[in-house]
Design an enzyme around this catalytic site. Structure first.
Site, short mmCIF file in Angstrom:
data_model
loop_
_atom_site.label_atom_id
_atom_site.label_comp_id
_atom_site.label_asym_id
_atom_site.label_seq_id
_atom_site.Cartn_x
_atom_site.Cartn_y
_atom_site.Cartn_z
N HIS A 41 39.07 39.33 44.39
CA HIS A 41 40.26 40.19 44.80
C HIS A 41 39.86 40.98 46.02
CE1 HIS A 41 44.45 41.92 43.58
NE2 HIS A 41 44.41 41.49 44.61
N GLU A 65 41.89 40.35 35.57
CA GLU A 65 40.76 40.72 36.50
C GLU A 65 40.02 42.12 35.87
OE1 GLU A 65 42.46 41.25 40.39
OE2 GLU A 65 43.04 39.22 40.55
#
Length: 317
Positions: A281, A262
């Site tokens: 997220h 990420e």
């Protein structure tokens, strides 16, 4: 000289309630918000002269920790702590705490949101309209379907009553203490859960046992109409195997709030796959959950510095 606290969680700011609480406890605060990947050298430099850290998903490796001689306390403003080398921290005498259950309601509501969006193909519909078309594909109702929960922590337990309100049947993996078991949930082994669930939602921690748990073998056990939901940790899913399973029709698709790396790399195979939707997220990111995490994290940090931590995950033996 006051003890110094490094704060990297991006939504915590100088002058906010957390900052004021820490300062009122006699601590000096240093803010360095995490807003993407950070070089380990930069992080080690930021931790120089720091006694305690209130952190987001910083990669606190053994090397970084070894270069932080004053550091005694780390508190993660969330539940997962796989970005921290807790064994190395223990060897160095650094206590590591997380905040179990702090964002359970937020994650549970978000999980149901992903279920609804996936069942009704809401993202695909909106994208189609934006491109100038008018998608009219049938969706699916949640009522009467089966939701399989992998893991039964606070967030998964909070999902159960929401799912039942939609008329879903809920099954969960085993290894759950009897005192936590909801009588309305059926507990079973992972193979049966995968083969009987219309939706599989991941809520377990990332460990060496669960890394890559959902792989090519697991996807072959799932229904071709099944949808995978992941709000836990990206590395629990073998992403290459997932892409292959969706493209071949072994499963219908996936809604991923977390990925192995990420932010999602531009070259990720997850991009551009019809049926796979990746989010950024956000499961635990509500105003209410952030406020609770910030203050509870600050309280845990102050307690840990005084030797009274409540949620240590690397307790000295």
């Amino acid at each position: 000289m006051n003890e110094r606290v490094l704060i990297t969680t991006d939504y915590l700011r100088p002058g906010d309630d957390v900052d004021l609480f820490l300062k009122s406890s006699g601590l000096e605060t240093v803010h360095l918000p995490m807003s993407g990947r950070r070089d380990p050298g930069e992080l080690a430099a930021a931790l120089h002269g720091i006694d305690a850290a209130l952190v987001a998903n910083e990669p606190l490796t053994a090397d970084v920790l070894a270069r932080s001689p004053k550091l005694r306390v780390i508190v993660r403003t969330g539940v997962g702590y796989d970005s921290i080398d807790v064994a190395a921290a223990r060897r160095l005498g650094i206590s590591v705490s997380n905040l179990p259950g702090v964002n359970a309601n937020a994650v549970a509501e978000y999980t149901v949101g992903l279920l609804l969006a996936g069942a009704r193909r809401l993202v695909q519909s909106a994208h189609g309209v934006a491109r100038g078309s008018w998608p009219r594909e049938d969706g699916r109702e949640l009522r009467g379907s089966t939701l399989g929960l992998i893991g039964y922590g606070a967030a998964a337990r909070a999902v159960v009553p929401l799912a039942r309100a939609f008329g879903m049947n809920v099954v969960c993996t085993t290894n759950v203490p009897a005192e936590l078991r909801d009588p309305g949930v059926r507990f079973t082994g992972l193979p049966e859960l995968l083969s009987t669930s219309d939706y599989v939602s991941v809520h377990t921690a990332l460990t060496e046992r669960t890394r890559g748990l959902l792989d090519a073998v697991a996807f072959k056990q799932m229904k071709p109409t099944a949808l995978l939901i992941n709000t836990a940790r990206g590395a629990i899913v073998d992403e290459a195997a997932l892409v292959a399973a969706v493209r071949s029709g072994e499963i219908a698709g996936a809604a991923l709030d977390v990925v192995a790396e990420e932010p999602l790399p531009s070259e990720s195979p997850l991009r551009g796959v019809d049926g796979i939707v990746v989010y950024s997220h956000l499961a635990g990111q509500t105003a209410e959950a952030r406020a609770a995490a910030g203050l509870r994290g600050a309280e845990e940090l102050v307690a840990a510095l005084a030797g009274r931590a409540k949620f240590v995950v690397n307790q000295q033996k």
